[in-house]
Design an enzyme around this catalytic site. Structure first.
Site, PDB file in Angstrom:
ATOM      1  N   SER A 109       0.852  -1.180   0.000  1.00 35.85           N
ATOM      2  CA  SER A 109       0.000   0.000   0.000  1.00 35.85           C
ATOM      3  C   SER A 109       0.892   1.236   0.000  1.00 35.85           C
ATOM      4  CB  SER A 109      -0.861  -0.007   1.271  1.00 35.85           C
ATOM      5  OG  SER A 109      -1.438   1.246   1.521  1.00 35.85           O
ATOM      6  N   THR A 133     -12.540  -0.407  -2.842  1.00 35.33           N
ATOM      7  CA  THR A 133     -12.901  -1.761  -2.412  1.00 35.33           C
ATOM      8  C   THR A 133     -13.796  -1.645  -1.185  1.00 35.33           C
ATOM      9  OG1 THR A 133     -11.028  -1.940  -0.894  1.00 35.33           O
ATOM     10  CG2 THR A 133     -10.667  -2.691  -3.173  1.00 35.33           C
ATOM     11  N   VAL A 178      -7.767   2.293  -2.884  1.00 32.05           N
ATOM     12  CA  VAL A 178      -8.409   1.542  -3.957  1.00 32.05           C
ATOM     13  C   VAL A 178      -9.878   1.356  -3.605  1.00 32.05           C
ATOM     14  CG1 VAL A 178      -8.402  -0.606  -5.309  1.00 32.05           C
ATOM     15  CG2 VAL A 178      -6.250   0.329  -4.427  1.00 32.05           C
ATOM     16  N   TYR A 235      -1.740  -0.909  10.363  1.00 31.46           N
ATOM     17  CA  TYR A 235      -1.799  -1.149   8.918  1.00 31.46           C
ATOM     18  C   TYR A 235      -0.523  -0.637   8.266  1.00 31.46           C
ATOM     19  CZ  TYR A 235      -3.671  -0.988   4.140  1.00 31.46           C
ATOM     20  OH  TYR A 235      -3.871  -1.155   2.793  1.00 31.46           O
TER      21      TYR A 235
END
Length: 149
Positions: free
Chosen positions: A30, A80, A78, A43
């Site tokens: 990412s 999603t 993104v 993350y």
């Protein structure tokens, strides 16, 4: 752990040293793997780990003769389900939702087909091994890191 386990499993089956034909592994990290996402420190840490692990595996493969190339793709945000629900999953960092939104506005949101195109680039280009590709809607850029060899 999934990236590590799957890379090791693929290595076991793909390595030329164990009868495999070699190949390419592209891990997905990412934008957070290259710089901090303040609203998501864990993350961020895991995505930094994916970048470092992939680069180390590429070096290990070259040094060992596995015949496997390892590359990593670092897309920005993104579109999603994970992205859509980000603000509801910030937990103790929910007060930083505005910071996350500012980063989204700054870097933009990709669609999954743009990500897939870059995965294919990393697979097809046989000169790529240990490469880290940053993808944002404004374009893509291969990252450079210090070399210890």
């Amino acid at each position: 752990m999934g990236v590590i386990r799957m890379s090791y499993l693929a290595l076991e089956h793909m390595s030329k040293l164990s009868g495999g034909r070699g190949g390419v592994i592209v891990n997905i990290a990412s934008l957070a793997g290259l710089g901090p996402l303040p609203s998501c420190p864990v993350y961020t840490a895991t995505k930094h780990g994916v970048v470092g692990f992939t680069r180390a595996m590429a070096a290990a493969s070259t040094a060992s003769g596995y015949g496997i190339r390892f590359n990593v793709l670092c897309p920005s945000f993104v579109q999603t389900d994970l992205f859509v629900n980000t603000t509801s999953n910030l937990g103790q960092f929910s007060h930083l939702a505005d910071v996350a939104k500012q980063m989204e506005d700054k870097f933009g949101v990709l669609n999954t087909s743009e990500v897939a195109e870059c995965v294919l680039e990393l697979v097809k280009d046989e000169t790529k091994n240990g490469d880290t590709l940053l993808l944002i809607p404004k374009g893509k850029q291969y990252m450079t890191f210090p070399s210890f060899s």
